[in-house]
Design a protein around this motif. Structure first.
Motif, PDB file in Angstrom:
ATOM      1  N   LEU A   3       0.834  -1.199   0.000  1.00  0.00           N
ATOM      2  CA  LEU A   3       0.000   0.000   0.000  1.00  0.00           C
ATOM      3  C   LEU A   3       0.867   1.246   0.000  1.00  0.00           C
ATOM      4  O   LEU A   3       0.501   2.271  -0.574  1.00  0.00           O
ATOM      5  CB  LEU A   3      -0.913  -0.012   1.223  1.00  0.00           C
ATOM      6  CG  LEU A   3      -1.888  -1.184   1.316  1.00  0.00           C
ATOM      7  CD1 LEU A   3      -2.653  -1.139   2.627  1.00  0.00           C
ATOM      8  CD2 LEU A   3      -2.845  -1.186   0.133  1.00  0.00           C
ATOM      9  N   PRO A  28      -1.083  -4.690   3.024  1.00  0.00           N
ATOM     10  CA  PRO A  28      -2.423  -4.980   3.542  1.00  0.00           C
ATOM     11  C   PRO A  28      -2.332  -5.873   4.781  1.00  0.00           C
ATOM     12  O   PRO A  28      -1.519  -6.796   4.845  1.00  0.00           O
ATOM     13  CB  PRO A  28      -3.098  -5.712   2.374  1.00  0.00           C
ATOM     14  CG  PRO A  28      -2.336  -5.298   1.158  1.00  0.00           C
ATOM     15  CD  PRO A  28      -0.918  -5.114   1.611  1.00  0.00           C
ATOM     16  N   ASP A 156     -12.111   6.169   4.166  1.00  0.00           N
ATOM     17  CA  ASP A 156     -12.216   4.772   3.717  1.00  0.00           C
ATOM     18  C   ASP A 156     -11.150   4.417   2.687  1.00  0.00           C
ATOM     19  O   ASP A 156     -11.411   3.689   1.722  1.00  0.00           O
ATOM     20  CB  ASP A 156     -13.608   4.518   3.137  1.00  0.00           C
ATOM     21  CG  ASP A 156     -14.022   3.059   3.263  1.00  0.00           C
ATOM     22  OD1 ASP A 156     -13.445   2.353   4.107  1.00  0.00           O
ATOM     23  OD2 ASP A 156     -14.910   2.633   2.498  1.00  0.00           O
ATOM     24  N   PRO A 158      -7.511   2.604   1.526  1.00  0.00           N
ATOM     25  CA  PRO A 158      -6.838   1.357   1.901  1.00  0.00           C
ATOM     26  C   PRO A 158      -5.735   1.553   2.935  1.00  0.00           C
ATOM     27  O   PRO A 158      -5.409   0.635   3.686  1.00  0.00           O
ATOM     28  CB  PRO A 158      -6.256   0.856   0.574  1.00  0.00           C
ATOM     29  CG  PRO A 158      -7.040   1.542  -0.491  1.00  0.00           C
ATOM     30  CD  PRO A 158      -7.418   2.873   0.082  1.00  0.00           C
ATOM     31  N   ARG A 189      -6.777  -3.696   5.400  1.00  0.00           N
ATOM     32  CA  ARG A 189      -6.206  -2.381   5.139  1.00  0.00           C
ATOM     33  C   ARG A 189      -4.852  -2.253   5.837  1.00  0.00           C
ATOM     34  O   ARG A 189      -4.403  -3.170   6.525  1.00  0.00           O
ATOM     35  CB  ARG A 189      -7.163  -1.284   5.606  1.00  0.00           C
ATOM     36  CG  ARG A 189      -8.420  -1.232   4.745  1.00  0.00           C
ATOM     37  CD  ARG A 189      -9.185   0.056   4.963  1.00  0.00           C
ATOM     38  NE  ARG A 189     -10.377  -0.176   5.762  1.00  0.00           N
ATOM     39  CZ  ARG A 189     -11.228   0.789   6.106  1.00  0.00           C
ATOM     40  NH1 ARG A 189     -10.999   2.033   5.725  1.00  0.00           N
ATOM     41  NH2 ARG A 189     -12.293   0.513   6.819  1.00  0.00           N
TER      42      ARG A 189
END
Length: 271
Positions: A3, A28, A156, A158, A189
């Motif tokens: 991410l 993640p 919201d 990731p 996440r």
């Protein structure tokens, strides 16, 4: 896919190198704690990683170069919670939290059912549902901090990048926030949070990154990073470490050098 990934990241503010060749990643399912003394470069590293200050080195968000992303696309990939807790306008708490939905709204259209649901969920997670109609400027310092965290949660994205998110919160809400971060990681996440409370970091983070003088001094599971030798060398403290039981104990006992005296290689101003 990471991410967030930075490789050889360096940043200079004024004439001081505040981040020096840092490399880290957040994937993640991870809650990564960024730790280090005042002036270690934690805030600067996070800002540089997100492209908020000029920096050298590779930076990717969701596998794409951060510099190539538009502000909207960047905000869809990463929510940023800075240290500052100022709220300038007397809008309601609900309206403040709804600002986090901005990256997802189409031009000329108001929030839809999914946006309202995200705002309601963020308010509930931060124990603010009963405050939704209150002017945000009328909140206490801790409530204001929770409202701004809720705004980041409503985004919201990731990835959530949070700079000292537990500052100003009472113990119950500190624990609740770290539980929320762990819950986000369990949902797939990623979280990168700078923390001064080493016990919270040891208890809730899947991995720690220890900064000293803008450099990564250690990285790995909390038990591997938080050792008496590292705490003495980087923080200048003698500490009690107890890894038995449900929650680890990291208790500072004594300073090993005068307060305010930087360790080797550490900058003298907070960044």
């Amino acid at each position: 896919m990471s991410l967030l990934a930075v490789q050889g990241l360096s940043a200079t503010l004024g004439r001081r190198r505040v981040v020096d060749g840092a490399t880290l990643r957040v994937g993640p399912g991870e809650c990564v704690g960024l730790i280090g003394p005042n002036g270690a470069g934690k805030s600067s590293l996070m800002r540089a990683a997100l492209g908020l200050i000029p920096a050298e080195g590779a930076r990717t968000l969701g596998g794409e170069a951060a510099g190539r992303l538009s502000p909207v696309e960047r905000a869809r990939r990463a929510a940023w919670l800075p240290q500052e807790r100022e709220i300038a306008w007397a809008l309601s708490v609900e309206a403040l939290v709804a600002l986090g939905r901005g990256p997802w709204l189409r031009p000329g259209r108001g929030p839809g059912p999914a946006d309202r649901a995200a705002v309601a969920a963020a308010l509930a997670r931060m124990d603010l549902t009963a405050f939704r109609a209150r002017p945000a400027t009328a909140l206490s310092g801790g409530e204001r901090a929770r409202a701004l965290i809720a705004r980041a949660l409503a985004q919201d994205a990731p990835l959530l990048v949070a700079d000292e998110p537990t500052a100003g919160l009472d113990p119950a809400h500190q624990l609740s926030l770290m539980e929320t971060f762990a819950g986000l990681a369990a949902e797939g996440r990623g979280v990168l949070a700078s923390l001064h409370d080493l016990a919270l970091a040891a208890r809730w983070c899947t991995r720690l990154v220890l900064l000293d003088g803008g450099r990564v001094a250690a990285e790995g599971p909390p038990r591997a990073v938080l050792t008496p030798e590292r705490l003495a060398a980087v923080y200048g403290i003698r500490a009690r470490l107890d890894w038995d039981g449900e929650a680890p104990v990291v208790q500072p006992i004594a300073t090993l050098r005068p307060v305010g005296e930087s360790g080797p290689g550490s900058p003298t101003t907070d960044c």
